[in-house]
Scaffold this motif. Structure first.
Motif: not given
Ligand code: SF4
Ligand code: SF4
Length: 374
Positions: A299-304, A308-313, A330-332
């Motif tokens: 879901p990271c590639s479509g996340c607003s 700033l997050c970069g995708g976490r992991c 985790v995203c929260k």
């Molecule tokens: S890990 Fe970061 S970029 Fe990926 S879905 Fe969660 S908040 Fe969004």
């Protein structure tokens, strides 16, 4: 480029969230990912090929990693004697730091030492006596002249009160840390989900604790003119201040930071050892400057929040060990961290404008092993 050099897959600790979970997850299938379980337990390529590989990148940084890297003292010394990267770093549990001579220890730019907080919490997670031994070793290397950055690296889960434990690490009398990073144990295992209480804990304890910590962090800037090196806060604030409007994985995984397995194969990050479909070349033949880059998918590639997050992991993104609903918590926590830092930015900007703190206090060597987004 940054390279984790995995010296061994063995460890002299049996931490709850690593060894304990690995035992529990052992029969888990990795769906369509082919895993090489026959990797050598110790580095088995010749150091000359590492020297040649590293030489092709003028900014090469080597970070010793494991398992526990200090189980390979001879290999560490040989690599430090025979290769010439720009910097050496190490991630260690700290138990054997007293076994490496000061001539070598003092050459490290950065050492990340695993510690989860105070003695009770660290020993609960990592074994009785761990805290005292590790603190003793850190005092020893300081006494012997280590002047690089020593980063306390916490693994955080439901038994952690983040506000209390980070403050304790900063302010205790035994060994006050000046640099701290933490990572959430979340989304790395599959079977832990059923017995975890992550959703409730993150909402009731971790997120409010992180927000309180951000306010404390800025209070310290106001009162003392210091910018504490709390990496998750430092990294996010530095990005906002420098107007960075797109960031890739903040750990650097698979675009500027890679791992070299014990057999010399290169993978996107240390956690992805043995995952054959992610093998990116062997140090004998690969060009460190032209390694394939791997990006996070949904879901990271479509996340607003990706900016700033970069995708976490990458590992968590690829493997999806937790269900989407569970990972959403985790995203929260990520969103809460980004919001908490963003909300405090007007205070930080005012302090910078008034000259009470300086931008350079937010600077750090990126990809030093701190993933920034816990
Ligand atoms: S890990 Fe970061 S970029 Fe990926 S879905 Fe969660 S908040 Fe969004
Ligand atoms: S954050 Fe994930 S992708 Fe990055 S180094 Fe850690 S395990 Fe690997």
């Amino acid at each position: 480029m940054f390279f984790h050099v995995i010296l061994t897959t063995e460890c002299n600790s049996q931490c709850r969230y690593c060894y304990g979970e690995a035992l529990d997850d052992v029969d888990e299938d990795f769906s369509d990912i082919e895993v090489d379980y026959s990797l050598p337990s110790k580095i088995n390529y010749d150091i000359e090929s590492l020297r040649r590989f590293c030489e092709r990148d003028p900014d090469c940084v080597l970070t010793f990693y494991g398992g526990e890297p200090l189980l390979c003292l001879d290999e560490i010394k040989q690599i430090m004697d025979e290769t010439k990267p720009k910097l050496f770093m190490m991630q260690t549990n700290g138990l054997l730091l007293d076994h490496l001579e000061p001539d070598y220890v003092n050459r490290f730019h950065t050492i990340l030492v695993s510690v989860d907080g105070d003695e009770a919490l660290t020993d609960f997670n990592r074994g009785i006596g761990t805290f005292k031994k590790v603190v003793g070793n850190m005092k020893l290397i300081k006494k012997n002249g280590f002047s690089g950055e020593l980063i306390g690296r916490m693994t955080v889960m439901e038994n952690t009160d983040i506000y209390k434990q980070v403050k304790w690490l900063l302010q205790n009398d035994e060994f006050p840390f000046s640099s701290i990073h933490w990572q959430l144990n979340a989304g790395f295992w599959k079977k832990d989900l059923t017995r975890r209480d992550f959703a409730r804990w993150s909402e009731e304890c971790y997120n409010p604790g992180t927000s309180k910590l951000v306010r404390f962090w800025v209070d310290q800037m106001e009162k003392k003119g210091i910018v504490l090196r709390l990496y998750p806060l430092l990294g996010v604030a530095e990005s906002i201040l420098s107007g960075e409007n797109e960031c890739l994985l903040r750990c650097g995984g698979a675009w500027i930071n890679y791992a070299i397995q014990t057999d010399g194969q290169i993978v996107p990050c240390p956690t992805m050892w043995g995952m054959k479909s992610f093998y990116l070349g062997h140090i004998k033949t690969a060009d460190p400057m032209r390694l394939q880059k791997v990006s996070v998918g949904q879901p990271c590639s479509g996340c607003s929040s990706l900016r700033l997050c970069g995708g976490r992991c990458l590992y968590a993104n690829v493997m999806k060990r937790w269900s989407p609903e569970a990972y959403d918590h985790v995203c929260k926590t990520v969103q809460n961290l980004l919001d908490a830092v963003s909300e405090q930015m007007p205070r930080i900007v005012k302090l910078l404008e008034d000259g009470r703190i300086r931008f350079r206090q937010f600077e750090y060597i990126k990809y030093n092993g701190c993933e920034i987004i816990p």
